[in-house]
Design an enzyme around this catalytic site. Structure first.
Site, mmCIF file in Angstrom:
data_model
loop_
_atom_site.group_PDB
_atom_site.id
_atom_site.type_symbol
_atom_site.label_atom_id
_atom_site.label_comp_id
_atom_site.label_asym_id
_atom_site.label_seq_id
_atom_site.Cartn_x
_atom_site.Cartn_y
_atom_site.Cartn_z
ATOM 1 N N ASP A 119 -5.523 80.338 54.126
ATOM 2 C CA ASP A 119 -6.165 81.378 54.932
ATOM 3 C C ASP A 119 -5.586 82.757 54.602
ATOM 4 O O ASP A 119 -4.390 82.986 54.727
ATOM 5 C CB ASP A 119 -5.972 81.074 56.417
ATOM 6 C CG ASP A 119 -6.696 79.794 56.818
ATOM 7 O OD1 ASP A 119 -7.914 79.719 56.604
ATOM 8 O OD2 ASP A 119 -6.032 78.871 57.327
ATOM 9 N N ASP A 141 -0.262 85.737 51.542
ATOM 10 C CA ASP A 141 -0.613 86.991 52.200
ATOM 11 C C ASP A 141 0.283 87.297 53.385
ATOM 12 O O ASP A 141 0.277 88.431 53.878
ATOM 13 C CB ASP A 141 -2.073 86.959 52.675
ATOM 14 C CG ASP A 141 -2.284 85.979 53.818
ATOM 15 O OD1 ASP A 141 -2.862 86.373 54.841
ATOM 16 O OD2 ASP A 141 -1.869 84.815 53.689
ATOM 17 N N ASP A 161 -1.255 79.637 49.460
ATOM 18 C CA ASP A 161 -1.626 79.566 50.866
ATOM 19 C C ASP A 161 -3.152 79.507 50.907
ATOM 20 O O ASP A 161 -3.820 79.870 49.922
ATOM 21 C CB ASP A 161 -1.083 80.796 51.593
ATOM 22 C CG ASP A 161 -1.530 80.860 53.033
ATOM 23 O OD1 ASP A 161 -1.358 79.859 53.748
ATOM 24 O OD2 ASP A 161 -2.069 81.900 53.446
#
Length: 200
Positions: free
Chosen positions: A17, A171, A15
């Site tokens: 961001d 995250d 991922d």
């Protein structure tokens, strides 16, 4: 360095961001300002709960939930512009950067993001990491966003790697659900406040 699940992997899928780029605090500021111009509030809890979703989907849901009529393209462009103004403050997530440096050149990497290609490219360029990734999968490349498996399966296909041999760095809960749905192993990247607690 983040500890990885056991096994050999043929590709790492990241991922962007909050995983490669420590950008979530900057995105939250950009969201608050862009939405505030339309008298729309976004709580930090909701911002984190919706992590991994595409920008147009978030704006459309806020419109539906709050009876607003914010123009999706206008607010999305404003959010991106505000975020790009803050790019000089952007840093990489240390534990993830170590794995990028360690494995680069040995196995292929992809970024798999709910953000626009423009936003992802700007973040990775700022961090000096754009050239590390063979494939970028961004909003607009897939039909169903995370938590559907489509974004990660597309990245595996573009890299020519079996999904079962991919390791996902994520995250956000939506992203981890997406990785699991794609049949991929994953490692959770802790949020900034936990990283500070862990590493002082």
């Amino acid at each position: 360095m983040l500890s990885l699940p056991p096994g050999e992997f043929d590709a790492y899928l990241f991922d962007c961001d909050g995983t490669v780029a420590d950008s979530m605090p900057l995105h939250f500021v950009a969201w608050r300002q862009a939405l505030g111009e339309w008298d729309c509030e976004l709580s930090e809890d909701l911002f984190h709960a919706w992590a991994g979703r595409t920008v147009p989907d978030i704006i459309a849901d806020l419109n539906a939930e709050r009876g607003l009529a914010m123009p999706v393209a206008v607010v999305a462009a404003r959010h991106l512009a505000l975020y790009q103004e803050m790019l000089p403050e952007l840093a990489a997530v240390p534990g993830v950067l170590e794995h990028i440096e360690d494995a680069h050149g040995r196995i292929p990497f992809a970024v798999v993001s709910g953000s626009s290609r423009e936003s992802v490219t700007a973040s990775l360029t700022t961090l000096g990491l754009l050239d590390r990734f063979e494939v970028l999968v961004c909003d607009g490349d897939y039909r169903r966003p995370k938590p559907a498996p489509d974004p990660f399966l597309l990245a595996a296909r573009r890299l020519g790697v079996d999904p079962a041999r991919c390791l996902v760095f994520e995250d956000a809960d939506n992203g981890i659900r997406s990785a699991e749905a794609a049949g991929m192993a994953w490692v959770r990247v802790p949020p900034p406040q936990q990283r500070r607690l862990t590493h002082g």
